[in-house]
Design a protein around this motif. Structure first.
Motif, PDB file in Angstrom:
ATOM      1  N   SER A  47       5.442   2.331   7.347  1.00 52.76           N
ATOM      2  CA  SER A  47       4.170   2.289   6.624  1.00 52.76           C
ATOM      3  C   SER A  47       4.365   2.582   5.144  1.00 52.76           C
ATOM      4  O   SER A  47       5.237   3.354   4.759  1.00 52.76           O
ATOM      5  CB  SER A  47       3.211   3.335   7.187  1.00 52.76           C
ATOM      6  N   SER A  48       3.495   1.989   4.349  1.00 54.34           N
ATOM      7  CA  SER A  48       3.482   2.298   2.915  1.00 54.34           C
ATOM      8  C   SER A  48       3.005   3.735   2.715  1.00 54.34           C
ATOM      9  O   SER A  48       2.401   4.341   3.607  1.00 54.34           O
ATOM     10  CB  SER A  48       2.529   1.343   2.194  1.00 54.34           C
ATOM     11  N   HIS A  59       0.601   4.563   0.993  1.00 54.11           N
ATOM     12  CA  HIS A  59      -0.856   4.488   1.062  1.00 54.11           C
ATOM     13  C   HIS A  59      -1.343   4.685   2.501  1.00 54.11           C
ATOM     14  O   HIS A  59      -2.247   5.475   2.761  1.00 54.11           O
ATOM     15  CB  HIS A  59      -1.351   3.140   0.532  1.00 54.11           C
ATOM     16  N   LEU A  60      -0.725   3.958   3.429  1.00 51.59           N
ATOM     17  CA  LEU A  60      -1.116   4.088   4.828  1.00 51.59           C
ATOM     18  C   LEU A  60      -0.732   5.451   5.390  1.00 51.59           C
ATOM     19  O   LEU A  60      -1.463   6.016   6.211  1.00 51.59           O
ATOM     20  CB  LEU A  60      -0.493   2.963   5.656  1.00 51.59           C
ATOM     21  N   ASP A  71      -1.520   3.007  -8.988  1.00 47.52           N
ATOM     22  CA  ASP A  71      -2.089   1.704  -8.639  1.00 47.52           C
ATOM     23  C   ASP A  71      -3.528   1.847  -8.133  1.00 47.52           C
ATOM     24  O   ASP A  71      -3.990   2.933  -7.808  1.00 47.52           O
ATOM     25  CB  ASP A  71      -1.208   1.003  -7.591  1.00 47.52           C
ATOM     26  N   ASN A 101      -4.968   0.795  -5.353  1.00 43.63           N
ATOM     27  CA  ASN A 101      -5.132   1.219  -3.961  1.00 43.63           C
ATOM     28  C   ASN A 101      -5.000   2.733  -3.834  1.00 43.63           C
ATOM     29  O   ASN A 101      -5.743   3.359  -3.070  1.00 43.63           O
ATOM     30  CB  ASN A 101      -4.128   0.513  -3.053  1.00 43.63           C
ATOM     31  N   TRP A 122      -8.176   4.222  -4.987  1.00 38.60           N
ATOM     32  CA  TRP A 122      -9.226   4.074  -3.980  1.00 38.60           C
ATOM     33  C   TRP A 122      -9.110   5.166  -2.913  1.00 38.60           C
ATOM     34  O   TRP A 122     -10.083   5.805  -2.538  1.00 38.60           O
ATOM     35  CB  TRP A 122      -9.135   2.690  -3.367  1.00 38.60           C
ATOM     36  N   ILE A 178     -10.631   0.816   3.976  1.00 42.49           N
ATOM     37  CA  ILE A 178      -9.406   0.954   3.171  1.00 42.49           C
ATOM     38  C   ILE A 178      -8.184   0.590   4.003  1.00 42.49           C
ATOM     39  O   ILE A 178      -7.328  -0.186   3.556  1.00 42.49           O
ATOM     40  CB  ILE A 178      -9.280   2.389   2.616  1.00 42.49           C
ATOM     41  N   LEU A 223      -5.419  -2.513   3.442  1.00 39.09           N
ATOM     42  CA  LEU A 223      -3.995  -2.259   3.181  1.00 39.09           C
ATOM     43  C   LEU A 223      -3.075  -2.812   4.262  1.00 39.09           C
ATOM     44  O   LEU A 223      -1.883  -3.004   4.023  1.00 39.09           O
ATOM     45  CB  LEU A 223      -3.755  -0.751   3.042  1.00 39.09           C
TER      46      LEU A 223
END
Length: 96
Positions: free
Chosen positions: A19-20, A22-23, A46, A48, A51, A91, A95
């Protein structure tokens, strides 16, 4: 990976391996670890990340700070009719 698949990983002890960041932040937040989620996301620049950062501050009730991050993300702060659960899913789906 679908949103359904991602949500199934919440029964485990670690976020999905590939996973990134972000995730991973969303995963930790969903597991009740707001601090880890914030730590992962707070220094990323960034949209994302902004957010997710906005969502985290909205969840903690810091609307002023959330508004700043929504602006950085190029998003409007959701009105109170959009639940935090629905925003988290929105979200995550964006993603994935």
């Amino acid at each position: 990976m679908t949103l359904h698949d991602f949500k199934k990983t919440l029964s485990g002890n670690e976020p999905p391996q590939n996973s990134s960041v972000h995730l991973k932040a969303l995963w930790f937040e969903a597991k009740g670890n707001w601090d880890e989620a914030h730590l992962l996301i707070q220094d990323l620049s960034d949209k994302n990340a902004a957010w997710i950062h906005a969502y985290l501050h909205r969840k903690e009730g810091d609307i002023f700070n959330a508004e700043y991050w929504y602006n950085r993300a190029g998003k409007k702060r959701p009105d109170v009719t959009l639940s935090l659960v629905n925003e988290w899913e929105e979200i995550a789906e964006a993603l994935l």
